[in-house]
Write a protein that holds these residues in place. Structure first.
Motif, PDB file in Angstrom:
ATOM      1  N   LEU A 247      29.915  -1.097 -29.229  1.00  0.00           N
ATOM      2  CA  LEU A 247      31.257  -1.652 -29.033  1.00  0.00           C
ATOM      3  C   LEU A 247      32.219  -0.594 -28.522  1.00  0.00           C
ATOM      4  CD1 LEU A 247      31.910  -3.835 -32.202  1.00  0.00           C
ATOM      5  CD2 LEU A 247      31.405  -4.606 -29.892  1.00  0.00           C
ATOM      6  N   LEU A 248      31.959   0.662 -28.863  1.00  0.00           N
ATOM      7  CA  LEU A 248      32.823   1.777 -28.526  1.00  0.00           C
ATOM      8  C   LEU A 248      32.063   2.757 -27.651  1.00  0.00           C
ATOM      9  CD1 LEU A 248      33.931   2.520 -32.193  1.00  0.00           C
ATOM     10  CD2 LEU A 248      35.075   0.990 -30.572  1.00  0.00           C
ATOM     11  N   GLY A 249      32.705   3.274 -26.643  1.00  0.00           N
ATOM     12  CA  GLY A 249      32.103   4.322 -25.823  1.00  0.00           C
ATOM     13  C   GLY A 249      32.490   5.674 -26.382  1.00  0.00           C
TER      14      GLY A 249
ATOM     15  N   ASP B 155      21.013  -0.549 -43.910  1.00  0.00           N
ATOM     16  CA  ASP B 155      20.816  -1.180 -42.608  1.00  0.00           C
ATOM     17  C   ASP B 155      21.811  -0.710 -41.548  1.00  0.00           C
ATOM     18  OD1 ASP B 155      19.610  -3.140 -40.838  1.00  0.00           O
ATOM     19  OD2 ASP B 155      21.374  -4.391 -41.168  1.00  0.00           O
ATOM     20  N   PHE B 156      22.787   0.126 -41.904  1.00  0.00           N
ATOM     21  CA  PHE B 156      23.867   0.405 -40.966  1.00  0.00           C
ATOM     22  C   PHE B 156      23.928   1.855 -40.494  1.00  0.00           C
ATOM     23  CE2 PHE B 156      25.414  -3.161 -43.600  1.00  0.00           C
ATOM     24  CZ  PHE B 156      25.452  -4.122 -42.600  1.00  0.00           C
ATOM     25  N   ILE B 157      24.290   1.985 -39.212  1.00  0.00           N
ATOM     26  CA  ILE B 157      24.616   3.257 -38.590  1.00  0.00           C
ATOM     27  C   ILE B 157      26.099   3.154 -38.232  1.00  0.00           C
ATOM     28  CG2 ILE B 157      24.252   4.744 -36.583  1.00  0.00           C
ATOM     29  CD1 ILE B 157      21.360   3.626 -36.479  1.00  0.00           C
ATOM     30  N   TYR B 158      26.877   4.188 -38.520  1.00  0.00           N
ATOM     31  CA  TYR B 158      28.318   4.164 -38.297  1.00  0.00           C
ATOM     32  C   TYR B 158      28.684   5.015 -37.083  1.00  0.00           C
ATOM     33  CZ  TYR B 158      28.308   1.936 -42.780  1.00  0.00           C
ATOM     34  OH  TYR B 158      28.063   1.040 -43.801  1.00  0.00           O
ATOM     35  N   LEU B 159      29.691   4.563 -36.333  1.00  0.00           N
ATOM     36  CA  LEU B 159      30.130   5.242 -35.115  1.00  0.00           C
ATOM     37  C   LEU B 159      31.640   5.434 -35.130  1.00  0.00           C
ATOM     38  CD1 LEU B 159      29.750   6.261 -32.164  1.00  0.00           C
ATOM     39  CD2 LEU B 159      29.884   3.866 -31.450  1.00  0.00           C
TER      40      LEU B 159
ATOM     41  N   ASP C 125      33.886  14.688 -36.649  1.00  0.00           N
ATOM     42  CA  ASP C 125      32.529  14.425 -37.121  1.00  0.00           C
ATOM     43  C   ASP C 125      32.567  13.499 -38.330  1.00  0.00           C
ATOM     44  OD1 ASP C 125      29.778  14.594 -37.094  1.00  0.00           O
ATOM     45  OD2 ASP C 125      29.694  16.673 -37.760  1.00  0.00           O
ATOM     46  N   LEU C 126      31.434  12.871 -38.623  1.00  0.00           N
ATOM     47  CA  LEU C 126      31.250  12.050 -39.817  1.00  0.00           C
ATOM     48  C   LEU C 126      30.240  12.723 -40.729  1.00  0.00           C
ATOM     49  CD1 LEU C 126      30.889   8.473 -38.265  1.00  0.00           C
ATOM     50  CD2 LEU C 126      32.876   9.398 -39.472  1.00  0.00           C
TER      51      LEU C 126
ATOM     52  N   LEU D  48      27.849   9.680 -34.675  1.00  0.00           N
ATOM     53  CA  LEU D  48      27.007   8.654 -35.305  1.00  0.00           C
ATOM     54  C   LEU D  48      26.596   9.161 -36.670  1.00  0.00           C
ATOM     55  CD1 LEU D  48      24.372   7.546 -32.632  1.00  0.00           C
ATOM     56  CD2 LEU D  48      26.172   6.141 -33.613  1.00  0.00           C
ATOM     57  N   LEU D  49      26.468   8.252 -37.644  1.00  0.00           N
ATOM     58  CA  LEU D  49      26.032   8.647 -38.982  1.00  0.00           C
ATOM     59  C   LEU D  49      25.173   7.563 -39.599  1.00  0.00           C
ATOM     60  CD1 LEU D  49      26.405  10.606 -41.524  1.00  0.00           C
ATOM     61  CD2 LEU D  49      28.061   8.897 -42.261  1.00  0.00           C
TER      62      LEU D  49
END
Length: 132
Positions: free
Chosen positions: A29-31, A45-49, A83-84, A38-39
């Motif tokens: 959804l985001l460039g 089930d989730f990867i965060y951006l 960073d995350l 990314l984290l």
């Protein structure tokens, strides 16, 4: 292994180690840009951006569903050096916002808390404190 390609690109891919090949996934959804991150928080089930590039945009990707969902924006815009991080326990993701003014070289050491999931269940935590 999951990867974004930066420079505002929404390309999102998965690398298969056994097949030594990359496959296309649902575009992000985001460039992501400078300071984007990314984290994957060790399980679930989730990867965060976090988008970066002076934006506070934040999203999550469902591995099982191959879908993206926009989340509430981060409480600060991320620049180069942003960073995350996930500390390994608890229901929080931490973010550094990076350099001020689009990468002036100054790194802010303040961490902001994004309570976006309940560990192991992929649910949003109640605002102000993690769910138990």
């Amino acid at each position: 292994l999951y990867a974004t390609f930066g420079n505002g690109s929404t390309t999102f891919k998965k690398y298969d180690i056994n097949a030594n090949s990359w496959s296309d996934l649902q575009p992000a959804l985001l460039g992501p840009d400078c300071g984007g991150s990314l984290l994957y928080p060790d399980s679930g089930d989730f990867i965060y951006l976090l988008q970066g590039g002076g934006s506070s945009a934040f999203a999550k990707y469902s591995i099982s569903g191959n879908t993206w969902t926009a989340l509430a924006t981060a409480p600060g815009s991320a620049y180069c050096g942003g960073d995350l991080a996930f500390p390994g326990t608890g229901g929080y993701i931490f973010a550094t916002v990076g350099g001020v003014g689009g990468g002036s070289g100054l790194i802010i050491v303040i961490l902001v808390v994004l309570d976006v999931f309940k560990r192991g269940r992929g649910r949003r935590a109640r605002r102000g404190r993690p769910e138990r």
